[in-house]
Write an enzyme that holds these catalytic residues in place. Structure first.
Site, PDB file in Angstrom:
ATOM      1  N   GLY A 144       0.811  -1.213   0.000  1.00  0.00           N
ATOM      2  CA  GLY A 144       0.000   0.000   0.000  1.00  0.00           C
ATOM      3  C   GLY A 144       0.841   1.257   0.000  1.00  0.00           C
ATOM      4  N   SER A 202       1.436   3.431  -2.653  1.00  0.00           N
ATOM      5  CA  SER A 202       1.200   4.351  -3.763  1.00  0.00           C
ATOM      6  C   SER A 202       0.780   5.740  -3.290  1.00  0.00           C
ATOM      7  CB  SER A 202       0.128   3.785  -4.706  1.00  0.00           C
ATOM      8  OG  SER A 202      -1.096   3.594  -4.014  1.00  0.00           O
ATOM      9  N   SER A 240      -3.728   0.583  13.898  1.00  0.00           N
ATOM     10  CA  SER A 240      -4.565   1.779  13.969  1.00  0.00           C
ATOM     11  C   SER A 240      -4.928   2.059  15.419  1.00  0.00           C
ATOM     12  CB  SER A 240      -5.856   1.573  13.157  1.00  0.00           C
ATOM     13  OG  SER A 240      -6.807   2.586  13.436  1.00  0.00           O
ATOM     14  N   TYR A 258     -13.194  -3.797  11.004  1.00  0.00           N
ATOM     15  CA  TYR A 258     -11.911  -3.091  10.909  1.00  0.00           C
ATOM     16  C   TYR A 258     -11.201  -3.088  12.254  1.00  0.00           C
ATOM     17  CZ  TYR A 258      -8.597   0.753  10.203  1.00  0.00           C
ATOM     18  OH  TYR A 258      -7.459   1.518  10.132  1.00  0.00           O
ATOM     19  N   ALA A 279     -11.696  -5.104  14.790  1.00  0.00           N
ATOM     20  CA  ALA A 279     -11.335  -6.473  15.147  1.00  0.00           C
ATOM     21  C   ALA A 279     -10.065  -6.906  14.423  1.00  0.00           C
ATOM     22  CB  ALA A 279     -12.486  -7.414  14.824  1.00  0.00           C
ATOM     23  N   ALA A 280      -9.971  -6.565  13.136  1.00  0.00           N
ATOM     24  CA  ALA A 280      -8.794  -6.942  12.350  1.00  0.00           C
ATOM     25  C   ALA A 280      -7.536  -6.246  12.875  1.00  0.00           C
ATOM     26  CB  ALA A 280      -9.015  -6.599  10.885  1.00  0.00           C
ATOM     27  N   ILE A 339      -4.555  10.506  10.610  1.00  0.00           N
ATOM     28  CA  ILE A 339      -3.470  11.069   9.819  1.00  0.00           C
ATOM     29  C   ILE A 339      -4.036  11.629   8.524  1.00  0.00           C
ATOM     30  CG2 ILE A 339      -1.277  10.603   8.666  1.00  0.00           C
ATOM     31  CD1 ILE A 339      -1.194  10.344  11.738  1.00  0.00           C
TER      32      ILE A 339
END
Length: 263
Positions: free
Chosen positions: A9, A11, A143, A158, A160-161, A191
């Site tokens: 990720g 880019s 995060s 999200y 949980a991950a 951010i």
């Protein structure tokens, strides 16, 4: 001799800024993208302007086979992996309704993108590091929402991950410590990136009120920690840790949960 880093990720946003920071510190860079090819080209170009080698890899990192293909291609191109940064992730467009109405396909996609991809890539990296005797570094980007959640954002999968990513960091660190491979995690708060502009001014102001230092974060607030954790000399006694870089957002988030101030 230059070392090699691959960043999923990369880019745009934190990933792109991290690629440039590593290039400034003498690393060749593998740039991963899935949709933003122009951004990946721009990141790679900036790395090359700094005198370092850059290669671009298109891969949907939520798919195990594509992660493995990308990692093996990177190793073939650069010779070995010194640092892997599992940065790709994000909350995909959330479906309407509550958790009981959420399609399980959405849950599965969020877990694969925000948690499983780190395992897919790390598995290949660890094998390469062990084979070459590399004092490698794996850095997972989690995060603040691995620690606190906001109900109305409906980020259950999200969160949980990302919480799982923190624990994956600890577990993998325990296993590979004997091989002199260190695994750590960075948990950013809010951010500012180009994706941040999808929020309204009112929403941005609400986010800012939750940050005790009084401002939103920038990529320059995050990259120094990610760069530090990739330094094999400075981090020999640091592994299995999650470093929260959020301007105090998680402190205020805990207060929101305790006193019901969730918005």
């Amino acid at each position: 001799m230059a070392k090699n880093v691959i960043i999923t990720g990369s880019s745009h946003g934190i990933g792109a800024a991290t690629a440039i920071a590593y290039a400034k510190n003498g690393f060749n860079v593998g740039v991963n993208f899935y949709k933003d090819e122009a951004g990946a080209e721009e990141t790679a170009s900036k790395v090359r302007e700094l005198g370092m080698k850059a290669e671009i890899y298109k891969a949907d990192v939520s798919e195990c086979s594509q992660c493995e293909e990308m990692m093996n291609k990177f190793i073939a191109d650069f010779g070995k992996v010194d640092v892997l940064i599992n940065n790709a992730g994000g909350a995909l467009k959330m479906p309407e309704g509550g958790f009981d109405e959420m399609p399980m396909s959405y849950w599965d996609s969020q877990i694969r993108l925000n948690l499983s991809h780190a395992a897919y890539c790390s598995r290949v990296a660890v094998a390469d590091m062990k084979k070459n005797g590399t004092e490698g570094r794996i850095i997972n980007i989690s995060s603040v929402h691995s620690i606190v959640t906001y109900v109305k954002r409906k980020t259950i999968p999200y969160c949980a991950a990302k919480g799982g990513l923190n624990m994956f960091t600890k577990s993998l660190a325990c296993e590979v410590a004997k091989d002199k491979i260190n695994v750590n995690c960075v948990a950013p708060g809010f951010i500012m990136t180009k994706l941040s502009y999808r929020y309204t001014k009112e929403e941005m102001d609400a986010f800012m009120r939750k940050i005790p230092v009084g401002r939103l974060g920038t990529v320059d607030d995050i990259t120094p920690m990610i760069l530090f954790l990739g330094d094999a000399e400075k981090t020999r006694f640091i592994t299995g840790q999650t470093f929260v870089v959020d301007g105090g957002q998680s402190i205020d988030g805990m207060l929101d949960i305790m006193y019901g101030r969730v918005d």
